[in-house]
Design an enzyme around this catalytic site. Structure first.
Site, PDB file in Angstrom:
ATOM      1  N   CYS A  12      40.655  -0.144  41.562  1.00  0.00           N
ATOM      2  CA  CYS A  12      41.691   0.479  40.733  1.00  0.00           C
ATOM      3  C   CYS A  12      41.189   0.712  39.308  1.00  0.00           C
ATOM      4  CB  CYS A  12      42.933  -0.415  40.712  1.00  0.00           C
ATOM      5  SG  CYS A  12      44.440   0.471  40.233  1.00  0.00           S
ATOM      6  N   ASP A 130      51.111  -8.595  41.603  1.00  0.00           N
ATOM      7  CA  ASP A 130      50.149  -8.507  40.510  1.00  0.00           C
ATOM      8  C   ASP A 130      50.412  -9.624  39.512  1.00  0.00           C
ATOM      9  OD1 ASP A 130      48.145  -7.585  38.861  1.00  0.00           O
ATOM     10  OD2 ASP A 130      49.066  -5.639  38.456  1.00  0.00           O
TER      11      ASP A 130
END
Length: 206
Positions: A12, A130
């Site tokens: 990412c 996350d």
């Protein structure tokens, strides 16, 4: 123990065509680009994102990473070459209803609180767990989320992952996808050697 072949890798936070080119033959399954979030040092303009996507290998799924996206932003994303919409912050009703892309709903974990899945469940294909601050490269207590109900959807684990802890993370939470950004960077940019080592650890886990 989870079969390592089932665990996928998402690289990412791409910010350049050079970083995108590092994904060739890397073994990554997904990649993510941050859009419309100027607080992030990895934020991309639409024009920059278009250029980066041209260099992402076709076999890799592309994820648009957003924070509380608006309907107008959704429309721009859906005109681009993305496969998945990742939403941190608020998932607005009009965005959820209009979305043609599958949605990964992201939760930023603070402490051991287990997030309760919200509305628009039929549009959501995955949950991203996350760290408390997205993009900060900090993990959370994975064991505290061991009972998270993924409701038959993909579980994507992010936040503070790197080659030397990803196997422990997989062992603890058994995610479908492990999502890394700062853990494969050197001096703020993606590092080919670190990407290779991270992917190797995931694919050979067990």
């Amino acid at each position: 123990m989870k079969d390592e072949s089932l665990v996928k890798v998402k690289i990412c936070g791409l910010t350049s065509t050079k970083e995108a080119s590092l994904l060739y033959k890397s073994g990554a399954d997904y990649t993510g680009l941050v859009l419309f979030y100027e607080k992030s040092r990895r934020n991309n303009t639409v024009a920059n994102a278009w250029q980066i996507l041209r260099y992402v290998p076709r076999e890799i799924q592309r994820v648009a990473v957003t924070v509380s996206p608006t309907l107008e932003q959704l429309k721009l994303i859906e005109q681009m070459d993305f496969h998945i919409l990742q939403v941190h912050g608020e998932l607005r009703e009009e965005v959820a209803k209009a979305a043609g892309l599958p949605i990964w709903r992201a939760y930023n974990i603070s402490g051991g609180e287990i997030p309760a899945p919200g509305a628009y469940d039929e549009k959501i294909t995955g949950y991203v767990l996350d760290g408390a601050v997205p993009g900060a490269g900090r993990s959370f207590d994975w064991s505290a989320l061991a009972d998270f109900d993924r409701r038959g959807k993909k579980l994507i684990l992010a936040g503070g992952l790197k080659a030397d802890n990803v196997c422990q993370a997989i062992e603890t939470l058994h995610p479908d996808v492990v999502d890394v950004s700062s853990g494969v960077e050197t001096d703020g940019g993606k590092d080919a050697a670190k990407i290779k080592e991270f992917v190797r650890k995931v694919k050979q886990y067990g």
